[in-house]
Scaffold this motif. Structure first.
Motif, mmCIF file in Angstrom:
data_model
loop_
_atom_site.group_PDB
_atom_site.id
_atom_site.type_symbol
_atom_site.label_atom_id
_atom_site.label_comp_id
_atom_site.label_asym_id
_atom_site.label_seq_id
_atom_site.Cartn_x
_atom_site.Cartn_y
_atom_site.Cartn_z
ATOM 1 N N ILE A 34 -27.056 94.880 -50.979
ATOM 2 C CA ILE A 34 -27.984 95.491 -50.209
ATOM 3 C C ILE A 34 -29.200 95.698 -50.624
ATOM 4 O O ILE A 34 -30.455 95.577 -50.069
ATOM 5 N N GLY A 35 -29.139 96.144 -51.929
ATOM 6 C CA GLY A 35 -30.596 96.257 -52.795
ATOM 7 C C GLY A 35 -31.488 94.803 -52.492
ATOM 8 O O GLY A 35 -32.684 94.991 -52.466
ATOM 9 N N LEU A 36 -30.660 93.614 -53.041
ATOM 10 C CA LEU A 36 -31.509 92.485 -52.606
ATOM 11 C C LEU A 36 -32.108 92.270 -51.345
ATOM 12 O O LEU A 36 -33.054 91.683 -51.422
ATOM 13 N N VAL A 37 -31.317 92.592 -50.441
ATOM 14 C CA VAL A 37 -31.828 92.181 -48.962
ATOM 15 C C VAL A 37 -33.019 93.299 -48.745
ATOM 16 O O VAL A 37 -33.624 92.702 -48.207
ATOM 17 N N LEU A 38 -32.831 94.615 -49.295
ATOM 18 C CA LEU A 38 -34.024 95.566 -49.134
ATOM 19 C C LEU A 38 -35.092 95.180 -49.736
ATOM 20 O O LEU A 38 -36.383 95.025 -49.251
ATOM 21 N N GLN A 39 -34.934 94.458 -51.098
ATOM 22 C CA GLN A 39 -35.991 93.793 -51.792
ATOM 23 C C GLN A 39 -36.986 92.777 -51.105
ATOM 24 O O GLN A 39 -38.146 92.456 -51.147
ATOM 25 N N ALA A 44 -38.777 94.195 -48.144
ATOM 26 C CA ALA A 44 -40.090 94.913 -48.434
ATOM 27 C C ALA A 44 -40.977 93.910 -48.832
ATOM 28 O O ALA A 44 -42.267 94.150 -48.682
ATOM 29 N N THR A 45 -40.659 93.003 -49.709
ATOM 30 C CA THR A 45 -41.617 91.819 -50.177
ATOM 31 C C THR A 45 -42.190 91.024 -48.819
ATOM 32 O O THR A 45 -43.216 90.988 -49.043
ATOM 33 N N GLN A 90 -42.726 92.449 -45.911
ATOM 34 C CA GLN A 90 -43.486 93.230 -45.180
ATOM 35 C C GLN A 90 -44.723 93.574 -46.215
ATOM 36 O O GLN A 90 -45.743 93.861 -45.399
ATOM 37 N N PHE A 91 -44.697 93.545 -47.259
ATOM 38 C CA PHE A 91 -45.806 93.518 -48.380
ATOM 39 C C PHE A 91 -46.683 92.274 -48.237
ATOM 40 O O PHE A 91 -48.068 92.363 -48.302
ATOM 41 N N LEU A 92 -46.197 90.934 -48.300
ATOM 42 C CA LEU A 92 -47.009 89.790 -48.435
ATOM 43 C C LEU A 92 -47.462 89.335 -47.032
ATOM 44 O O LEU A 92 -48.532 88.735 -46.860
ATOM 45 N N LEU A 93 -46.665 89.523 -45.890
ATOM 46 C CA LEU A 93 -47.005 88.847 -44.508
ATOM 47 C C LEU A 93 -48.410 89.523 -44.068
ATOM 48 O O LEU A 93 -49.297 88.595 -43.600
ATOM 49 N N PRO A 94 -48.630 90.689 -44.010
ATOM 50 C CA PRO A 94 -50.191 91.136 -43.381
ATOM 51 C C PRO A 94 -51.143 90.480 -44.071
ATOM 52 O O PRO A 94 -52.162 89.968 -43.456
ATOM 53 N N PRO A 95 -51.337 90.233 -45.754
ATOM 54 C CA PRO A 95 -52.305 90.007 -45.917
ATOM 55 C C PRO A 95 -52.356 88.299 -45.823
ATOM 56 O O PRO A 95 -53.553 87.591 -45.788
ATOM 57 N N LEU A 96 -51.155 87.462 -45.704
ATOM 58 C CA LEU A 96 -51.255 86.266 -45.618
ATOM 59 C C LEU A 96 -51.766 85.927 -44.160
ATOM 60 O O LEU A 96 -52.636 85.068 -43.960
ATOM 61 N N THR A 97 -51.251 86.885 -43.188
ATOM 62 C CA THR A 97 -51.658 86.722 -42.140
ATOM 63 C C THR A 97 -53.309 86.913 -41.647
ATOM 64 O O THR A 97 -53.965 85.930 -40.968
ATOM 65 N N ALA A 98 -53.913 87.881 -42.432
ATOM 66 C CA ALA A 98 -55.344 88.091 -42.492
ATOM 67 C C ALA A 98 -55.756 86.923 -42.995
ATOM 68 O O ALA A 98 -57.319 86.399 -42.670
#
Length: 150
Positions: A96-101, A104-105, A107-115
């Motif tokens: 579960i922790g791995l899935v959450l990581q 989260a990763t 959700q952290f990386l996709l917005p700047p990649l999109t921009a």
């Protein structure tokens, strides 16, 4: 108005997660639900980003709403199946922790990649291609995972 519409889209994700839980309790196959979710994500992303200039605002909103709703479906299936895919029962919390990581990763990386994509290309077309590709990748990976579990 924009804030209200954004809130509605965010709530759609929670509704999708809740609805998926109900469907799983009623005996729907997790593999069917996750494949339906990823297929809908792919169709919504391609439709919105490729046809955005030609679609009326109401239809654009329905596509974004549906993307969020079915994204909740995918998340619920992933978390509901963790116990089936953990190496051992003692590893469920670690899985579960791995899935959450991973969540989260992304959700952290996709917005700047999109921009970066929009800045580099001057438009949103390739963002749609990226989202559709990620949905297809998720679809293929879950298909492999469910096949190994069978």
């Amino acid at each position: 108005m924009a804030g209200s519409l954004t809130a509605i889209v965010a709530i759609a994700n929670a509704i999708g997660t809740f609805a998926c839980g109900l469907l799983l309790q009623r005996g729907f196959r997790p593999q069917t639900l996750v494949q339906t979710g990823f297929t809908t994500l792919r169709v919504c992303a391609l439709s919105f980003y490729l046809l955005r200039e030609f679609l009326p605002f109401g239809l654009q909103f329905i596509l974004v709403f549906s993307f969020s709703l079915f994204g909740g479906l995918v998340a619920a299936v992933v978390f509901s199946q963790v116990s089936n895919f953990s190496a051992k029962p003692i590893a469920i919390s670690t899985t579960i922790g791995l899935v959450l990581q991973f969540s989260a990763t992304s959700q952290f990386l996709l917005p700047p990649l999109t921009a970066s994509i929009v800045l580099a290309t001057g438009g949103w077309l390739w963002v749609g291609v990226l989202m559709a590709t990620l949905s297809l990748t998720g679809m293929l990976l879950t298909r492999i995972l469910f096949r190994k579990a069978a």
